[in-house]
Write an enzyme that holds these catalytic residues in place. Structure first.
Site, mmCIF file in Angstrom:
data_model
loop_
_atom_site.group_PDB
_atom_site.id
_atom_site.type_symbol
_atom_site.label_atom_id
_atom_site.label_comp_id
_atom_site.label_asym_id
_atom_site.label_seq_id
_atom_site.Cartn_x
_atom_site.Cartn_y
_atom_site.Cartn_z
ATOM 1 N N THR A 185 -6.308 7.504 2.263
ATOM 2 C CA THR A 185 -6.645 7.131 0.891
ATOM 3 C C THR A 185 -7.760 6.080 0.930
ATOM 4 O O THR A 185 -8.070 5.527 1.993
ATOM 5 C CB THR A 185 -5.429 6.555 0.143
ATOM 6 O OG1 THR A 185 -5.047 5.320 0.762
ATOM 7 C CG2 THR A 185 -4.255 7.532 0.193
ATOM 8 N N LYS A 193 8.344 -2.987 -0.939
ATOM 9 C CA LYS A 193 8.708 -1.594 -0.637
ATOM 10 C C LYS A 193 10.157 -1.479 -0.169
ATOM 11 O O LYS A 193 10.835 -0.476 -0.434
ATOM 12 C CB LYS A 193 7.753 -1.015 0.410
ATOM 13 C CG LYS A 193 6.316 -0.865 -0.083
ATOM 14 C CD LYS A 193 6.240 -0.001 -1.331
ATOM 15 C CE LYS A 193 4.803 0.273 -1.752
ATOM 16 N NZ LYS A 193 4.715 1.117 -2.975
ATOM 17 N N VAL A 209 1.434 -2.092 -14.858
ATOM 18 C CA VAL A 209 2.875 -1.914 -14.635
ATOM 19 C C VAL A 209 3.639 -3.231 -14.644
ATOM 20 O O VAL A 209 4.870 -3.226 -14.670
ATOM 21 C CB VAL A 209 3.160 -1.154 -13.317
ATOM 22 C CG1 VAL A 209 2.590 0.253 -13.373
ATOM 23 C CG2 VAL A 209 2.638 -1.916 -12.100
ATOM 24 N N TYR A 255 4.237 -6.953 0.901
ATOM 25 C CA TYR A 255 4.264 -5.491 0.791
ATOM 26 C C TYR A 255 5.574 -4.950 1.346
ATOM 27 O O TYR A 255 6.217 -4.091 0.723
ATOM 28 C CB TYR A 255 3.075 -4.900 1.533
ATOM 29 C CG TYR A 255 2.961 -3.396 1.431
ATOM 30 C CD1 TYR A 255 2.456 -2.797 0.283
ATOM 31 C CD2 TYR A 255 3.355 -2.580 2.492
ATOM 32 C CE1 TYR A 255 2.330 -1.418 0.183
ATOM 33 C CE2 TYR A 255 3.235 -1.204 2.402
ATOM 34 C CZ TYR A 255 2.726 -0.624 1.251
ATOM 35 O OH TYR A 255 2.627 0.745 1.155
#
Length: 304
Positions: free
Chosen positions: A245, A214, A118, A210
């Site tokens: 996850t 976000k 990406v 992070y």
């Protein structure tokens, strides 16, 4: 489907190729007999007649999901396919991503896999061209790919900062920029950007890159929602809490996992399928009057 060689048997590996670019390994699924069934729409299949697929609100739609080799991305790809969307599964983990696509195909759905870093504009251009060529258009973009940094700011290297921002923030920008024309041509385009509860809170005071990535996704979503409102493209963000996850594997059974469940009013980790259900809602016409939304799927974390 464009004229050309006879399609392979259902589930057979075949390459996707971007304009002037390298071959992208992919899995393609076709209608009965190999090839789209007579009169079949680009996003429709016979899944509605198959046991276990009662919901078809995404029939006729085509989706591209990033970071779809595992976790929330894989659950999202499966959920969208179960609601009758054709799905391009993308990731940098080629074997795992191809396996997700193969599972969808084996379950009666339509899917393909394409390698997509990406952070690469070339990869994005090839992936968008591939999904339009193979499935006839693009209606749903799910920007899910991301990585986590764990250190405090003093111990976060510039290289780690840049890598986290490139994947989690710049990747979302490139995805929307590259897919803009295809989404506008859809007539009912929907973008779902996966942010986090840490995109709207300070979390534990660690993972600065992070949080920054976000948080940027949260605001960028609103900005593009306004920009594209007149073009028939809705843009929303989903903010998961602590989700079960593979990224949590190192902390299972440790005080860190107990802290996560302790901070979650519902008292447990969320499941990827629960996040995928929210994505499917935002992708569908059930959310036709919803844009610029922050959807928190967090077990009550942000209500504390």
């Amino acid at each position: 489907m464009p004229a050309g060689p006879s399609p392979p048997a259902q589930g057979q590996v075949r390459p996707l190729r971007g304009p002037g670019g390298p071959e992208i390994p992919a899995l393609e699924t076709y209608g009965p007999g190999g090839g789209l069934a007579a009169g079949q729409d680009r996003g429709c299949s016979d899944r509605r007649q198959r046991k276990g697929y009662a919901v078809d609100r995404l029939a006729g739609r085509v989706a591209l999901v990033t970071g779809a080799a595992s976790g929330i991305g894989a659950a999202t790809a499966r959920r969208l396919a179960s609601e009758d969307a054709a799905v391009l599964v993308t990731d940098v983990q080629d074997d795992a991503g191809a396996h997700v696509a193969a599972e969808i195909i084996a379950g009666g759905g339509r899917a393909a896999y394409a390698h997509l870093d990406v952070t690469s504009q070339d990869d994005w251009e090839a992936a968008v061209a591939a999904v339009v060529r193979e499935f006839g258009g693009l209606d749903i973009l799910v920007n899910n790919a991301g990585i986590v940094d764990l250190a405090g700011i003093e111990d976060t290297s510039l290289a780690d900062w840049r890598r986290t921002i490139e994947i989690g923030q710049t990747g979302v920008f490139l995805g929307m920029k590259t897919a803009a024309a295809a989404l506008a041509a859809s007539g009912h385009g929907s973008v779902i950007n996966i942010s986090s509860v840490f995109g709207a809170s300070g979390g534990f005071g660690t993972s600065p890159a992070y949080h920054a990535a976000k948080g940027a996704v949260r605001t960028l979503t609103k900005n593009i929602a306004l920009h594209w409102a007149g073009r028939g493209v809705r843009v929303n963000s989903v903010h998961p809490g602590f989700i079960d996850t593979p990224i949590l594997d190192p902390v299972r059974g440790t005080p860190a996992e107990h802290a996560m469940t302790g901070l979650t009013p519902l008292g447990r980790l969320g499941q990827p399928a629960e996040v995928a259900a929210g994505v499917a809602y935002l992708a569908s016409d059930d959310a036709s009057f919803v844009t610029g939304l922050e959807l928190y799927i967090d077990g009550g974390y942000m209500a504390r």
